[in-house]
Structures are given as C-alpha cells and as structure tokens.
Design a protein around this motif. Sequence first.
Motif, mmCIF file in Angstrom:
data_model
loop_
_atom_site.group_PDB
_atom_site.id
_atom_site.type_symbol
_atom_site.label_atom_id
_atom_site.label_comp_id
_atom_site.label_asym_id
_atom_site.label_seq_id
_atom_site.Cartn_x
_atom_site.Cartn_y
_atom_site.Cartn_z
ATOM 1 N N ASP A 82 0.780 12.588 -9.357
ATOM 2 C CA ASP A 82 0.142 13.877 -9.112
ATOM 3 C C ASP A 82 1.136 15.027 -9.218
ATOM 4 O OD1 ASP A 82 -2.301 12.698 -8.746
ATOM 5 O OD2 ASP A 82 -2.165 12.661 -6.547
ATOM 6 N N ASN A 83 2.360 14.813 -8.781
ATOM 7 C CA ASN A 83 3.393 15.850 -8.842
ATOM 8 C C ASN A 83 4.011 15.982 -10.234
ATOM 9 O OD1 ASN A 83 3.032 16.369 -6.133
ATOM 10 N ND2 ASN A 83 4.699 15.016 -5.490
ATOM 11 N N GLY A 84 3.798 14.980 -11.087
ATOM 12 C CA GLY A 84 4.354 15.014 -12.432
ATOM 13 C C GLY A 84 5.794 14.569 -12.525
ATOM 14 N N ASP A 85 6.275 13.812 -11.528
ATOM 15 C CA ASP A 85 7.661 13.327 -11.526
ATOM 16 C C ASP A 85 7.859 12.235 -12.549
ATOM 17 O OD1 ASP A 85 8.177 15.072 -9.526
ATOM 18 O OD2 ASP A 85 8.055 13.590 -7.919
ATOM 19 N N ALA A 131 0.829 -1.206 0.000
ATOM 20 C CA ALA A 131 0.000 0.000 0.000
ATOM 21 C C ALA A 131 0.864 1.257 0.000
ATOM 22 C CB ALA A 131 -0.927 -0.016 1.208
ATOM 23 N N ALA A 132 2.002 1.214 0.665
ATOM 24 C CA ALA A 132 2.914 2.356 0.679
ATOM 25 C C ALA A 132 3.477 2.625 -0.719
ATOM 26 C CB ALA A 132 4.053 2.114 1.665
ATOM 27 N N ASP A 133 3.755 1.575 -1.470
ATOM 28 C CA ASP A 133 4.241 1.744 -2.842
ATOM 29 C C ASP A 133 3.184 2.411 -3.719
ATOM 30 O OD1 ASP A 133 6.654 0.535 -2.247
ATOM 31 O OD2 ASP A 133 5.940 -1.465 -2.795
ATOM 32 N N VAL A 134 1.947 2.011 -3.548
ATOM 33 C CA VAL A 134 0.854 2.588 -4.333
ATOM 34 C C VAL A 134 0.674 4.063 -3.972
ATOM 35 C CG1 VAL A 134 -1.622 2.471 -4.811
ATOM 36 C CG2 VAL A 134 -0.301 0.363 -4.580
ATOM 37 N N GLU A 135 0.731 4.387 -2.684
ATOM 38 C CA GLU A 135 0.598 5.776 -2.249
ATOM 39 C C GLU A 135 1.729 6.632 -2.805
ATOM 40 O OE1 GLU A 135 -1.011 9.069 -0.692
ATOM 41 O OE2 GLU A 135 -1.925 7.080 -0.657
ATOM 42 N N GLN A 136 2.951 6.145 -2.769
ATOM 43 C CA GLN A 136 4.096 6.880 -3.313
ATOM 44 C C GLN A 136 3.934 7.078 -4.813
ATOM 45 O OE1 GLN A 136 7.857 4.939 -2.740
ATOM 46 N NE2 GLN A 136 8.991 6.513 -3.822
ATOM 47 N N THR A 157 1.118 7.208 -6.592
ATOM 48 C CA THR A 157 0.074 8.180 -6.900
ATOM 49 C C THR A 157 0.539 9.603 -6.600
ATOM 50 O OG1 THR A 157 -0.911 7.767 -4.729
ATOM 51 C CG2 THR A 157 -1.845 6.587 -6.605
ATOM 52 N N GLN A 158 1.351 9.770 -5.566
ATOM 53 C CA GLN A 158 1.894 11.101 -5.273
ATOM 54 C C GLN A 158 2.859 11.559 -6.366
ATOM 55 O OE1 GLN A 158 3.629 10.917 -1.394
ATOM 56 N NE2 GLN A 158 1.655 10.929 -0.327
ATOM 57 N N GLU A 159 3.665 10.642 -6.876
ATOM 58 C CA GLU A 159 4.594 10.985 -7.945
ATOM 59 C C GLU A 159 3.851 11.359 -9.224
ATOM 60 O OE1 GLU A 159 7.372 7.831 -8.450
ATOM 61 O OE2 GLU A 159 8.311 8.154 -6.495
#
Length: 78
Positions: free
Chosen positions: A75-78, A64-69, A71-73
């Motif tokens: 969203d940030n466009g990384d 779940a932590a991998d999925v959260e990271q 989705t944040q990436e």
Amino acid sequence: MEFIRFIFSSVWIWLGVVCLIAVIFDGIVKLVKALLHRRTIKIYRFDGENPKAKVVTEIENATAADVEQLTQEVDNGD
C-alpha cells in the motif's frame, strides 16, 4: 539377504518398493521443511507506472503479522 532376494524377485515387487521408498522420503522432506518454518515472501509488480496494478504476491509459511506487514508495504509502495 533374503529380503534383497525378495525385492529383486519380480519387476513389480521392485517397482512397488521403489515407489514406497520415494513416498516415504518425500514425506520426510515435507516434514522437515514444515518444521524449519522458512518464510518466503515474493512480490511481483507488472506495471511500473501504477504500483497497485497487477501485483502478484507469493507467501509461503508466513504468519499473520508477515501478511499484514506485506500488505502495508504494498500500500505504501515500498
């Protein structure tokens, strides 16, 4: 030796033994892959102008932590 003769006594018996061995080895391979916990995360973007448009994500054996990271990436466009 008698077992080998039995296996090759008929085409159908031989085919059944080959299928049985293939199923067993396939199960062993899947078990080893599951135990190794290799994580694969892939992101494909199809529109370069808008980073949120047409994003395809493949996640394999992720926590779940991998999925959260991930989705944040995205969203940030990384």
